[in-house]
Motif scaffolding. Structure first.
Motif, PDB file in Angstrom:
ATOM      1  N   ALA A 116      41.443  43.269  26.583  1.00  0.00           N
ATOM      2  CA  ALA A 116      40.208  43.825  27.225  1.00  0.00           C
ATOM      3  C   ALA A 116      40.506  45.243  27.260  1.00  0.00           C
ATOM      4  N   GLN A 117      41.510  45.783  27.785  1.00  0.00           N
ATOM      5  CA  GLN A 117      42.042  47.142  27.998  1.00  0.00           C
ATOM      6  C   GLN A 117      41.949  47.859  26.623  1.00  0.00           C
ATOM      7  N   ARG A 118      42.733  47.053  25.926  1.00  0.00           N
ATOM      8  CA  ARG A 118      42.808  47.574  24.424  1.00  0.00           C
ATOM      9  C   ARG A 118      41.410  47.889  23.910  1.00  0.00           C
ATOM     10  N   LEU A 119      40.644  46.920  23.925  1.00  0.00           N
ATOM     11  CA  LEU A 119      39.236  47.130  23.354  1.00  0.00           C
ATOM     12  C   LEU A 119      38.180  48.102  24.129  1.00  0.00           C
ATOM     13  N   GLY A 120      38.663  48.365  25.356  1.00  0.00           N
ATOM     14  CA  GLY A 120      37.711  49.438  26.249  1.00  0.00           C
ATOM     15  C   GLY A 120      36.716  48.476  26.945  1.00  0.00           C
ATOM     16  N   VAL A 121      37.113  47.295  27.304  1.00  0.00           N
ATOM     17  CA  VAL A 121      36.055  46.286  28.014  1.00  0.00           C
ATOM     18  C   VAL A 121      36.960  46.420  29.362  1.00  0.00           C
ATOM     19  N   PRO A 122      35.970  46.675  30.274  1.00  0.00           N
ATOM     20  CA  PRO A 122      36.114  46.933  31.877  1.00  0.00           C
ATOM     21  C   PRO A 122      36.545  45.598  32.744  1.00  0.00           C
ATOM     22  N   VAL A 123      37.798  45.192  33.021  1.00  0.00           N
ATOM     23  CA  VAL A 123      38.341  44.236  33.748  1.00  0.00           C
ATOM     24  C   VAL A 123      37.954  44.373  35.109  1.00  0.00           C
ATOM     25  N   VAL A 124      37.060  43.165  35.450  1.00  0.00           N
ATOM     26  CA  VAL A 124      36.583  43.012  36.919  1.00  0.00           C
ATOM     27  C   VAL A 124      37.626  41.729  37.541  1.00  0.00           C
ATOM     28  N   GLU A 125      38.038  42.131  38.719  1.00  0.00           N
ATOM     29  CA  GLU A 125      38.972  41.235  39.316  1.00  0.00           C
ATOM     30  C   GLU A 125      38.017  40.113  40.197  1.00  0.00           C
ATOM     31  N   LEU A 126      38.371  38.925  40.180  1.00  0.00           N
ATOM     32  CA  LEU A 126      37.583  38.079  41.013  1.00  0.00           C
ATOM     33  C   LEU A 126      38.519  37.761  42.232  1.00  0.00           C
ATOM     34  N   VAL A 127      38.228  37.745  43.524  1.00  0.00           N
ATOM     35  CA  VAL A 127      39.005  37.679  44.585  1.00  0.00           C
ATOM     36  C   VAL A 127      38.335  36.402  45.466  1.00  0.00           C
ATOM     37  N   PRO A 128      39.122  35.120  45.433  1.00  0.00           N
ATOM     38  CA  PRO A 128      38.659  33.834  45.957  1.00  0.00           C
ATOM     39  C   PRO A 128      38.668  34.368  47.508  1.00  0.00           C
ATOM     40  N   GLY A 129      37.469  33.453  48.135  1.00  0.00           N
ATOM     41  CA  GLY A 129      37.415  33.436  49.547  1.00  0.00           C
ATOM     42  C   GLY A 129      37.901  32.267  50.013  1.00  0.00           C
ATOM     43  N   GLU A 130      37.806  31.990  51.320  1.00  0.00           N
ATOM     44  CA  GLU A 130      38.441  30.698  52.180  1.00  0.00           C
ATOM     45  C   GLU A 130      37.391  29.435  51.453  1.00  0.00           C
ATOM     46  N   THR A 131      36.271  29.368  51.499  1.00  0.00           N
ATOM     47  CA  THR A 131      35.469  28.393  51.167  1.00  0.00           C
ATOM     48  C   THR A 131      35.224  28.043  49.652  1.00  0.00           C
ATOM     49  N   ALA A 132      35.310  26.842  49.314  1.00  0.00           N
ATOM     50  CA  ALA A 132      35.296  26.424  47.949  1.00  0.00           C
ATOM     51  C   ALA A 132      34.408  27.410  47.130  1.00  0.00           C
ATOM     52  N   GLY A 133      34.809  27.989  46.191  1.00  0.00           N
ATOM     53  CA  GLY A 133      34.008  28.648  45.179  1.00  0.00           C
ATOM     54  C   GLY A 133      33.627  30.044  45.479  1.00  0.00           C
ATOM     55  N   ASP A 134      33.737  30.447  46.860  1.00  0.00           N
ATOM     56  CA  ASP A 134      33.333  31.725  47.198  1.00  0.00           C
ATOM     57  C   ASP A 134      34.162  32.688  46.706  1.00  0.00           C
ATOM     58  N   PHE A 135      33.824  33.953  46.492  1.00  0.00           N
ATOM     59  CA  PHE A 135      34.418  34.959  45.756  1.00  0.00           C
ATOM     60  C   PHE A 135      33.805  36.375  46.045  1.00  0.00           C
ATOM     61  N   SER A 136      34.691  37.530  45.878  1.00  0.00           N
ATOM     62  CA  SER A 136      34.069  38.874  45.497  1.00  0.00           C
ATOM     63  C   SER A 136      34.586  39.367  44.390  1.00  0.00           C
ATOM     64  N   LEU A 137      33.934  40.253  44.006  1.00  0.00           N
ATOM     65  CA  LEU A 137      34.290  40.826  42.871  1.00  0.00           C
ATOM     66  C   LEU A 137      34.655  42.359  43.024  1.00  0.00           C
ATOM     67  N   SER A 138      35.876  42.842  42.327  1.00  0.00           N
ATOM     68  CA  SER A 138      36.324  44.263  42.663  1.00  0.00           C
ATOM     69  C   SER A 138      36.903  44.980  41.156  1.00  0.00           C
ATOM     70  N   GLY A 139      36.370  46.064  41.180  1.00  0.00           N
ATOM     71  CA  GLY A 139      36.770  46.990  39.906  1.00  0.00           C
ATOM     72  C   GLY A 139      35.533  47.164  39.196  1.00  0.00           C
ATOM     73  N   GLY A 140      35.728  47.894  37.786  1.00  0.00           N
ATOM     74  CA  GLY A 140      34.486  48.596  37.182  1.00  0.00           C
ATOM     75  C   GLY A 140      33.909  49.734  37.801  1.00  0.00           C
TER      76      GLY A 140
END
Length: 504
Positions: A116-140
């Motif tokens: 993705a970095q080579r192609l210039g596609v932004p990488v957005v990190e998924l940060v898991p929460g405590e609850t099953a499936g809960d998450f936040s996104l960081s980056g971009g």
């Protein structure tokens, strides 16, 4: 009334009921999943990603992957990719998709990041929460989008590539109307309700796991229990701990589960299932009977494909009849049989299976040649050959491109698989064509034996000869510990002779 967007489908779930579950974690409720979807869409809009923009998702199987698919699809187009891809495969898919961003799990190594970095596609990190499936996104980077907010019925929710055997994979765009129609069809077929929970062992980059396990569970107001993927050694422990009401899998998984069922009889007795579902490949009749007996539950074989957002036909639940070796009644789209000239054929005639309906894709992306071949008079040609029996159940006789053409005769690999699977020593059989200089192709079979059992190739061929015309009897039978499978657990028929180094 079926919801026409994923957001509307989620809105129907009872706020306090679990939507996404995972072993040893608190579950995410429908209220929590709706809030997550709203936050995710707002977050993506804030980095310039909106409706119609493609977000590649490379995550391990589990609750975050299920939640990310659902939440991102509410405001952008999801493109789940197999995390096992190599560098050059990621390069092909990210380029072909014109991905606007890549979602990857924070702290998780994947070659997709470097690509993705080579192609210039932004990488957005998924940060898991405590609850099953809960998450936040960081980056971009901060940005704005021309199409913010919730997706509409005609927006594309999901793009998947066909699993091309030789040709370049084609992009299949599926709209919110397509996927919610399919989820509703599956939920109705299986009579899914809020007390149901599906144990998902299917990969979530595959239409079967995304639609049947995840979205259909949510369409019924129930829960999907997300596991790290299929693990035969852990399956029964999960069944015991999680107490699902059903699970869905491909035949190779069911056969592996069957092989371990006897030593897990106590768990099966105390964790009863309402039903078991099988799809994405033909389930041998014997396996269907054995599963039903061992689990004391109906086994519902269904017929699906990516271009139909998964389900096309399904065996019904009791009191309807489940027919072993037959994929069931139309269960969503209209289904018909067409001849080579594009005319529909009467019941009992063999021809190509064709479909049309709200769950069927409007066409492959940027591929007019493939679309001209795929659509005839508004019907989508599945590439499968089959016929309807007198009760209106669809019986498949094979993939048109997998039919073995031996001399002037056509052999259905599925028919030969079925006969070989009836032999008491056979756990699995896969029939395939072996290139032949005179006949074009010869019939071969790869066989996995049941634990502790033996049979010779001669005995198997004699057994087959009692049930099949001579030209259908495999000329070569090879015994394997395991039959080669594709990424989704599907057995690979085309090119198997070459892969195994077999010549006629």
């Amino acid at each position: 009334m079926t919801a026409s967007t994923i957001a509307a489908l989620l809105a129907a779930g009872a706020a306090d009921r679990p939507a996404i579950r995972a072993p040893e974690r608190p579950s995410l409720s429908y209220a929590g999943l709706r809030a997550l979807a709203e936050r995710t869409v707002a977050g993506l809009n804030g980095i310039g990603i909106g409706r119609g923009d493609r977000v590649a998702i490379v995550l391990p199987n589990g609750p975050e992957m299920a939640a990310a698919f659902v939440a991102i699809a509410c405001g952008a187009t999801t493109a789940p990719l197999n995390p096992a891809y190599k560098d050059e495969e990621f390069e092909f898919y990210l380029t072909d998709l014109k991905a606007k961003a890549l979602i990857a799990l924070q702290g998780w190594e994947t070659p997709a990041r470097a690509v993705a970095q080579r192609l210039g596609v932004p990488v957005v990190e998924l940060v898991p929460g405590e609850t099953a499936g809960d998450f936040s996104l960081s980056g971009g980077s901060k940005g704005s989008t021309a199409q913010p907010g919730q997706a509409g019925p005609d927006d594309v929710a999901l793009v998947l590539h066909t699993s091309g055997t030789t040709a370049r994979p084609k992009i299949v765009p599926l709209t919110h109307t397509n996927v919610t129609a399919s989820a509703g069809n599956i939920a109705r077929t299986l009579r899914l309700g809020q007390d149901d929970a599906c144990l998902n062992v299917m990969p979530l980059f595959h239409i079967h796991g995304l639609m049947a396990a995840t979205l259909a569970s949510l369409a019924g107001g129930g829960a999907v229990i997300c596991t790290p993927g299929f693990n035969a050694l852990r399956f029964f422990a999960l069944l015991d701990a999680e107490r699902p009401s059903w699970y869905t899998a491909v035949p190779t998984m069911h056969q592996t589960i069957l092989a371990r069922a006897e030593r897990n009889a106590e768990i099966i007795a105390r964790a009863p299932l309402r039903f078991i579902r099988s799809s994405s490949a033909s389930l041998p009749a014997q396996a269907m009977k054995d599963l039903s007996t061992v689990f004391s539950a109906p086994v519902i074989e269904s017929y699906g494909m990516t271009e139909a957002s998964h389900q096309m036909c399904s065996n019904p639940l009791p009191p309807g009849a489940q027919k072993p070796g037959i994929v069931g009644l139309p269960a969503g789209p209209e289904v018909a049989i067409m001849d080579d000239d594009g005319d529909l054929l009467p019941q009992g005639s063999i021809g190509e299976v064709v479909i049309r309906g709200p769950n069927v894709t409007k066409g492959y992306e940027a591929n007019p040649e493939a679309n001209a071949k795929a659509f005839t008079k508004g019907w989508f040609r599945t590439g499968d050959q089959g016929m309807f029996d007198r009760d209106g159940y669809l019986m498949l006789t094979g993939r048109l491109k997998e039919l073995i053409k031996r001399g002037g005769e056509q052999v259905s690999p599925l028919e030969v698989d079925g006969v070989l699977s009836e032999h008491p020593a056979v756990a699995q059989a896969l029939t395939f064509g072996i290139p032949h200089p005179m006949l074009g192709e010869e019939v071969g079979a790869a066989v996995v034996l049941r634990e502790g059992m033996t049979v010779t190739d001669r005995e198997l061929r004699d057994f087959a000869a009692k049930h099949l015309a001579d030209f259908k009897v495999p000329r070569k039978v090879i015994f394997l510990d395991e039959i080669p499978k594709g990424a989704t657990g599907k057995l690979m028929r085309i090119g198997l002779a070459e892969k195994l180094g077999i010549t006629a």
